[in-house]
Design a protein around this motif. Sequence first.
Motif, PDB file in Angstrom:
ATOM      1  N   LEU A 146       0.830  -1.204   0.000  1.00 41.81           N
ATOM      2  CA  LEU A 146       0.000   0.000   0.000  1.00 41.81           C
ATOM      3  C   LEU A 146       0.866   1.257   0.000  1.00 41.81           C
ATOM      4  CD1 LEU A 146      -2.774   1.379   0.248  1.00 41.81           C
ATOM      5  CD2 LEU A 146      -2.530   1.192   2.736  1.00 41.81           C
ATOM      6  N   ILE A 147       1.929   1.252   0.781  1.00 44.48           N
ATOM      7  CA  ILE A 147       2.818   2.415   0.818  1.00 44.48           C
ATOM      8  C   ILE A 147       3.419   2.675  -0.561  1.00 44.48           C
ATOM      9  CG2 ILE A 147       5.035   3.224   1.725  1.00 44.48           C
ATOM     10  CD1 ILE A 147       4.207   1.884   4.398  1.00 44.48           C
ATOM     11  N   THR A 148       3.897   1.615  -1.204  1.00 38.18           N
ATOM     12  CA  THR A 148       4.444   1.767  -2.560  1.00 38.18           C
ATOM     13  C   THR A 148       3.377   2.278  -3.521  1.00 38.18           C
ATOM     14  OG1 THR A 148       6.018  -0.037  -2.153  1.00 38.18           O
ATOM     15  CG2 THR A 148       5.584   0.558  -4.453  1.00 38.18           C
ATOM     16  N   HIS A 149       2.177   1.736  -3.413  1.00 41.56           N
ATOM     17  CA  HIS A 149       1.082   2.161  -4.278  1.00 41.56           C
ATOM     18  C   HIS A 149       0.748   3.631  -4.054  1.00 41.56           C
ATOM     19  CE1 HIS A 149      -2.683   2.035  -6.461  1.00 41.56           C
ATOM     20  NE2 HIS A 149      -3.341   2.405  -5.385  1.00 41.56           N
ATOM     21  N   PHE A 150       0.697   4.058  -2.801  1.00 43.27           N
ATOM     22  CA  PHE A 150       0.391   5.461  -2.499  1.00 43.27           C
ATOM     23  C   PHE A 150       1.473   6.393  -3.034  1.00 43.27           C
ATOM     24  CE2 PHE A 150      -2.796   5.419   1.307  1.00 43.27           C
ATOM     25  CZ  PHE A 150      -3.748   4.859   0.470  1.00 43.27           C
ATOM     26  N   ILE A 151       2.725   5.991  -2.929  1.00 40.98           N
ATOM     27  CA  ILE A 151       3.805   6.817  -3.470  1.00 40.98           C
ATOM     28  C   ILE A 151       3.657   6.949  -4.979  1.00 40.98           C
ATOM     29  CG2 ILE A 151       6.296   6.953  -3.839  1.00 40.98           C
ATOM     30  CD1 ILE A 151       6.643   5.616  -1.103  1.00 40.98           C
ATOM     31  N   SER A 152       3.335   5.828  -5.651  1.00 37.91           N
ATOM     32  CA  SER A 152       3.186   5.857  -7.113  1.00 37.91           C
ATOM     33  C   SER A 152       2.013   6.727  -7.545  1.00 37.91           C
ATOM     34  CB  SER A 152       3.025   4.440  -7.658  1.00 37.91           C
ATOM     35  OG  SER A 152       1.771   3.890  -7.298  1.00 37.91           O
ATOM     36  N   LYS A 153       0.986   6.846  -6.684  1.00 33.38           N
ATOM     37  CA  LYS A 153      -0.182   7.669  -7.011  1.00 33.38           C
ATOM     38  C   LYS A 153      -0.049   9.103  -6.505  1.00 33.38           C
ATOM     39  CE  LYS A 153      -4.346   6.318  -7.129  1.00 33.38           C
ATOM     40  NZ  LYS A 153      -5.709   5.863  -6.786  1.00 33.38           N
ATOM     41  N   ASP A 154       1.094   9.428  -5.925  1.00 32.61           N
ATOM     42  CA  ASP A 154       1.340  10.773  -5.406  1.00 32.61           C
ATOM     43  C   ASP A 154       0.343  11.149  -4.320  1.00 32.61           C
ATOM     44  OD1 ASP A 154       2.903  13.050  -5.310  1.00 32.61           O
ATOM     45  OD2 ASP A 154       1.643  14.158  -6.721  1.00 32.61           O
ATOM     46  N   ILE A 155      -0.017  10.172  -3.484  1.00 33.39           N
ATOM     47  CA  ILE A 155      -0.845  10.454  -2.318  1.00 33.39           C
ATOM     48  C   ILE A 155      -0.036  11.328  -1.354  1.00 33.39           C
ATOM     49  CG2 ILE A 155      -2.049   9.418  -0.338  1.00 33.39           C
ATOM     50  CD1 ILE A 155      -3.413   8.938  -3.041  1.00 33.39           C
TER      51      ILE A 155
END
Length: 338
Positions: A166-175
Amino acid sequence: MSNTISVGEIPQLLEYTTGLGMATMITGKSGIGKTEQGHSFGRTHKQGNILDVRVSQLDPSDSRGIPFNNNGLCSWLIPSMFPDVERHGEVGLWLLDEYLDGARSVKTAFQQLILERRLGEYRVPDGWSILALGNKREHGGIGDGLSVAQQDRFCHFEAVMDTDALITHFISKDIDPYVTSFIKLRPNLAHNQPDRGSDEWEWPSPRSWERLSIVRSSKPPKNLKMKLYASLVGEGAATEFIAHEEVAVSMPDPDDCINKPKETRVPENPSAMYAIAIALAGHSKIENFGNILTYMERLPAEYTTLCILEARKVHPEVEETEAFTQWGLNNTETLLGI
């Protein structure tokens, strides 16, 4: 418990099962990212051709189509939600979401489609894969499950929360890095669905944290902030997040860290350190990675490692830089352990 996988494993498993022509059923708690990972697989492996159908909203007639007189014989008009090569492409993902909440009569109508890839005269195109998603009753779903015949038509996986993915996904989505760094600090609050029957309607999930990120970007007034945050993740998680936010506000500007890596101040508290590590991972590019590493090496090693490893996941091209190579030589055990 069923055959358990992490949410982050969904695309890789789908690549394998769909490659063998098997229909796949993935269940799990609401809001953990099942649908989003399904879409991610469709974008990367199915040319972006995705038909997202909400089975919970269908009637039996929706799945069979409308009958018409065909020279004295009864034929059926194919529903527009069925994959069609001319309209949707030769390759794609047919995503049947909220499948378990669908009416039993609808799921029964889909049985032949799932196993034999046909319904009457209709045939699912060879290049299209079938993925069903749903919440079992223990996950908060409202449906009556699957008949034995339906169960035997899928390969089954139960997805569980994967905070690292989830952390990697959030970084990729610029959360918002404040949100992502909070989840790094408090992984137990990434997803905390209340027990069935609870009167709590607001609770933390990846979905609600994404919406909180949007709210935070609007810079709400201080007197409304708590109410807005709590409306998404609940009062307890909102209270803890605001405490994190107030400390992490000392995070320096990521652009300053990149442009002046030796001069820009280094934060002193863990919340701000996590926030800048995550922010710089998202900003990483081949041309600036050396400066990012120069700055991050002024922080304790754990934050430098977090930044570099997350940057590598989201922007794998940074592995080509001299800075990454040198860090890898100095941190061989860390690099081999991931």
